[in-house]
Design a protein around this motif. Structure first.
Motif, short mmCIF file in Angstrom:
data_model
loop_
_atom_site.label_atom_id
_atom_site.label_comp_id
_atom_site.label_asym_id
_atom_site.label_seq_id
_atom_site.Cartn_x
_atom_site.Cartn_y
_atom_site.Cartn_z
N ARG A 101 0.82 -1.20 0.00
CA ARG A 101 0.00 0.00 0.00
C ARG A 101 0.86 1.26 0.00
O ARG A 101 0.36 2.37 0.11
CB ARG A 101 -0.92 0.00 1.22
CG ARG A 101 -1.93 -1.15 1.22
CD ARG A 101 -2.68 -1.23 2.52
NE ARG A 101 -3.61 -2.36 2.53
CZ ARG A 101 -4.26 -2.78 3.61
NH1 ARG A 101 -4.10 -2.14 4.76
NH2 ARG A 101 -5.07 -3.82 3.54
N GLY A 102 2.18 1.07 -0.05
CA GLY A 102 3.08 2.21 -0.11
C GLY A 102 3.50 2.75 1.24
O GLY A 102 4.20 3.77 1.32
N SER A 103 3.10 2.08 2.32
CA SER A 103 3.49 2.53 3.66
C SER A 103 4.88 1.99 4.01
O SER A 103 5.16 0.82 3.79
CB SER A 103 2.48 2.04 4.71
OG SER A 103 1.21 2.61 4.47
N VAL A 104 5.70 2.87 4.56
CA VAL A 104 7.07 2.51 4.92
C VAL A 104 7.14 2.25 6.42
O VAL A 104 6.63 3.04 7.23
CB VAL A 104 8.05 3.64 4.53
CG1 VAL A 104 9.44 3.36 5.08
CG2 VAL A 104 8.09 3.78 3.01
N TYR A 105 7.75 1.14 6.79
CA TYR A 105 7.96 0.81 8.19
C TYR A 105 9.45 0.64 8.45
O TYR A 105 10.12 -0.14 7.77
CB TYR A 105 7.21 -0.47 8.58
CG TYR A 105 5.73 -0.27 8.76
CD1 TYR A 105 5.19 -0.08 10.03
CD2 TYR A 105 4.87 -0.24 7.67
CE1 TYR A 105 3.82 0.11 10.21
CE2 TYR A 105 3.50 -0.04 7.82
CZ TYR A 105 2.99 0.14 9.10
OH TYR A 105 1.64 0.33 9.27
N TYR A 106 9.95 1.40 9.42
CA TYR A 106 11.37 1.33 9.75
C TYR A 106 11.59 0.36 10.92
O TYR A 106 10.81 0.32 11.87
CB TYR A 106 11.91 2.70 10.13
CG TYR A 106 12.10 3.61 8.94
CD1 TYR A 106 13.23 3.50 8.13
CD2 TYR A 106 11.15 4.59 8.62
CE1 TYR A 106 13.41 4.33 7.04
CE2 TYR A 106 11.32 5.42 7.52
CZ TYR A 106 12.46 5.29 6.74
OH TYR A 106 12.63 6.11 5.65
N ARG A 107 12.67 -0.39 10.80
CA ARG A 107 13.09 -1.28 11.88
C ARG A 107 13.97 -0.45 12.83
O ARG A 107 14.96 0.14 12.39
CB ARG A 107 13.89 -2.45 11.31
CG ARG A 107 14.41 -3.44 12.34
CD ARG A 107 13.35 -4.39 12.79
NE ARG A 107 13.93 -5.53 13.50
CZ ARG A 107 13.23 -6.34 14.29
NH1 ARG A 107 11.94 -6.14 14.44
NH2 ARG A 107 13.80 -7.36 14.90
N VAL A 108 13.59 -0.37 14.10
CA VAL A 108 14.30 0.50 15.04
C VAL A 108 14.54 -0.24 16.36
O VAL A 108 13.88 -1.23 16.67
CB VAL A 108 13.50 1.79 15.32
CG1 VAL A 108 13.34 2.63 14.06
CG2 VAL A 108 12.13 1.48 15.93
N VAL A 109 15.48 0.29 17.13
CA VAL A 109 15.78 -0.25 18.46
C VAL A 109 16.16 0.92 19.37
O VAL A 109 16.82 1.86 18.93
CB VAL A 109 16.91 -1.30 18.41
CG1 VAL A 109 18.20 -0.70 17.86
CG2 VAL A 109 17.16 -1.93 19.78
N THR A 110 15.70 0.87 20.62
CA THR A 110 16.09 1.93 21.55
C THR A 110 17.57 1.81 21.87
O THR A 110 18.16 0.73 21.77
CB THR A 110 15.28 1.86 22.85
OG1 THR A 110 15.30 0.52 23.36
CG2 THR A 110 13.86 2.33 22.65
N MET A 111 18.17 2.92 22.29
CA MET A 111 19.60 2.95 22.56
C MET A 111 20.01 1.96 23.65
O MET A 111 21.14 1.48 23.66
CB MET A 111 20.05 4.36 22.95
CG MET A 111 19.92 5.38 21.82
SD MET A 111 21.02 5.01 20.43
CE MET A 111 20.82 6.50 19.45
N ASP A 112 19.07 1.66 24.57
CA ASP A 112 19.40 0.69 25.61
C ASP A 112 18.97 -0.73 25.24
O ASP A 112 19.13 -1.67 26.02
CB ASP A 112 18.76 1.08 26.95
CG ASP A 112 17.23 1.12 26.90
OD1 ASP A 112 16.66 0.85 25.81
OD2 ASP A 112 16.61 1.43 27.93
N GLY A 113 18.41 -0.89 24.02
CA GLY A 113 18.03 -2.21 23.54
C GLY A 113 16.74 -2.76 24.11
O GLY A 113 16.37 -3.90 23.82
#
Length: 456
Positions: A101-113
């Protein structure tokens, strides 16, 4: 004939209407999921991919509109991370998926994991939007006038590749080839954007390849070179007699006349710390100064003092219900299921962790719990009354109605249950019902504003 025609039309329209309703109903009940494309790792400079939550979108195990996506951090939690004053709650973006559908999802992690997952990031895989935005974890600060400094206590404040949590997986710098007398040159100054604490980027004057970031409070413009007339050497000794570490307390104002003289109570080092205070703060990580055989009375300049240390231990907490046990040691053990949302009360705030930490050979001080839980109430899981129940406000909770109970610390039973407990043991915390409230509870614990450090 007209009557027959009208009847026929009526039945036909009714059948058509029924078919239309059936069609609409079938369409409405069909769940439509998006599909996600292949995972792509982000290749740009990692330091340009520090982001923070905006609080508008939750964090999921996979793109949120894809079948099977589960919530890792709710929208409410992401909103808390967005306004956090802790650098640990920044994110690093490192991958991306785009749905059909054209939606972008970023894979992220907090700095403390602590949190890792996918968050909606708009409609472009080259710009952060939606649930995250670019973050400046550090801001420029004014350089000090005197750019030559000395490190005052590397056991407490050491060098990092970046100030802790301002970059993902920032690590400590190896100081093996340095000494406490080394001079360091300040090359840059920054403040942690969220905490506001000042850091210097310093370079070792003797070995220029050794450099890193250090909390400015861990430096001094006075030389820390230890001599026979201005210092006391502290040797930290474990219970088995082995030396854990050593440190030097240096009085920069001392002169040769101080050689062999007793350290005065007014004497301080370059960080304004008296000898006794320094001995406690410089204790090696994971240890605490023992309460015995550590007399500093009459310690003289140029001597070595042995400080006995014991392993530092952190206690855990378990809870039991004393409501029907007259507040003594009895009571029913409580599990996560007893609390709202099936969430066991968490103690994560640093101030409270400190209350649970101490010398592993020393009896646990339950007075710390009375301070920690002052003004704190714990909500039970929802209950459904089988008979009429009287609420604390005097109203009647009818049978079949949802209500919850509110627990508070039972000091007497808590003391009695931990008479032989030491730091590092599991500490049993007695709770008793203090009120009954109609309706559902909203969170595991509710703290009074004066105790805002309590982890809700």
């Amino acid at each position: 004939m007209q009557s027959s025609l009208k009847k026929s039309l009526y039945l036909g329209l009714a059948a058509l209407s029924f078919g239309a309703v059936a069609t609409v109903s079938t369409t409405a009940s069909a769940k439509s999921y998006a599909t996600a494309g292949a995972y792509t790792a982000l290749k740009t400079d990692a330091t340009t991919r520090n982001v923070e939550a905006t609080g508008t979108n939750a964090l999921y195990t996979k793109p949120g509109t894809v079948k099977g996506a589960k919530v890792v951090a709710s929208k409410a939690t992401m909103a808390e991370l967005a306004t956090s004053k802790k650098s640990a709650n920044y994110f690093r973006a490192y991958g991306v998926k785009t749905t059909n559908r054209g939606s972008v999802y970023y894979r992220v992690v907090t700095m403390d994991g602590k949190y890792r997952g996918y968050v909606y990031g708009g409609n472009s895989d080259t710009a952060f939007a939606g649930g995250i935005k670019l973050a400046n974890t550090l801001t420029d600060a004014t350089m000090p006038v005197n750019k030559t400094v000395y490190l005052t206590n590397t056991n407490k404040n050491t060098l990092w590749t970046s100030p802790k949590y301002t970059q993902y997986k920032a690590s400590k710098v190896n100081l093996q080839n340095t000494t406490s007398t080394d001079a360091w040159t300040v090359l840059a100054a920054k403040t942690k954007t969220r905490e506001g604490s000042l850091y210097y980027y310093v370079q070792n004057a003797t070995t220029p390849t050794i450099k890193g970031w250090i909390y400015a409070g861990g430096t001094s413009t006075n030389s820390t070179a230890a001599t026979a007339y201005n210092s006391v050497t502290i040797k930290y000794q474990a219970a088995d007699g082995s030396t854990v570490s050593t440190a030097s307390w240096v009085n920069p104002k001392a002169t040769t006349a101080n050689a062999g003289q007793a350290v005065a109570d007014t004497d301080v080092n370059s960080s304004n710390a008296k000898l006794a205070d320094f001995v406690k703060s410089a204790a090696p990580t994971g240890y605490v100064a023992s309460s015995i055989n550590n007399d500093l009375t009459g310690v003289k300049y140029g001597t070595t003092v042995v400080i006995n240390v014991n392993k530092q231990a952190t206690s855990t907490l378990s809870f039991f219900d004393t409501t029907n046990s007259n507040g003594i040691t009895g009571g029913t053990a409580m599990t996560a299921a007893n609390f709202v949302g099936g969430v066991y009360p968490a103690v994560t705030a640093s101030a409270q962790q400190a209350a649970l930490q101490g010398d592993s050979t020393v009896a646990f001080n339950t007075d710390n719990l009375a301070t920690m839980f002052k003004g704190v109430a714990f909500n039970s899981a929802d209950k459904t009354s089988t008979t009429d129940v009287k609420a604390s406000d005097g109203t009647t909770i009818k049978a079949g109605t949802v209500y919850h109970e509110v627990y508070e610390l039972d000091t007497t039973s808590t003391k009695a249950a931990n008479t032989n407990a030491k730091y590092g043991d599991n500490i049993k915390v007695g709770l008793k019902v203090t009120s009954i409230v109609a309706g559902s509870a909203t969170n595991t614990s509710v703290s009074d504003p004066t105790n805002s450090n309590y982890a809700k």
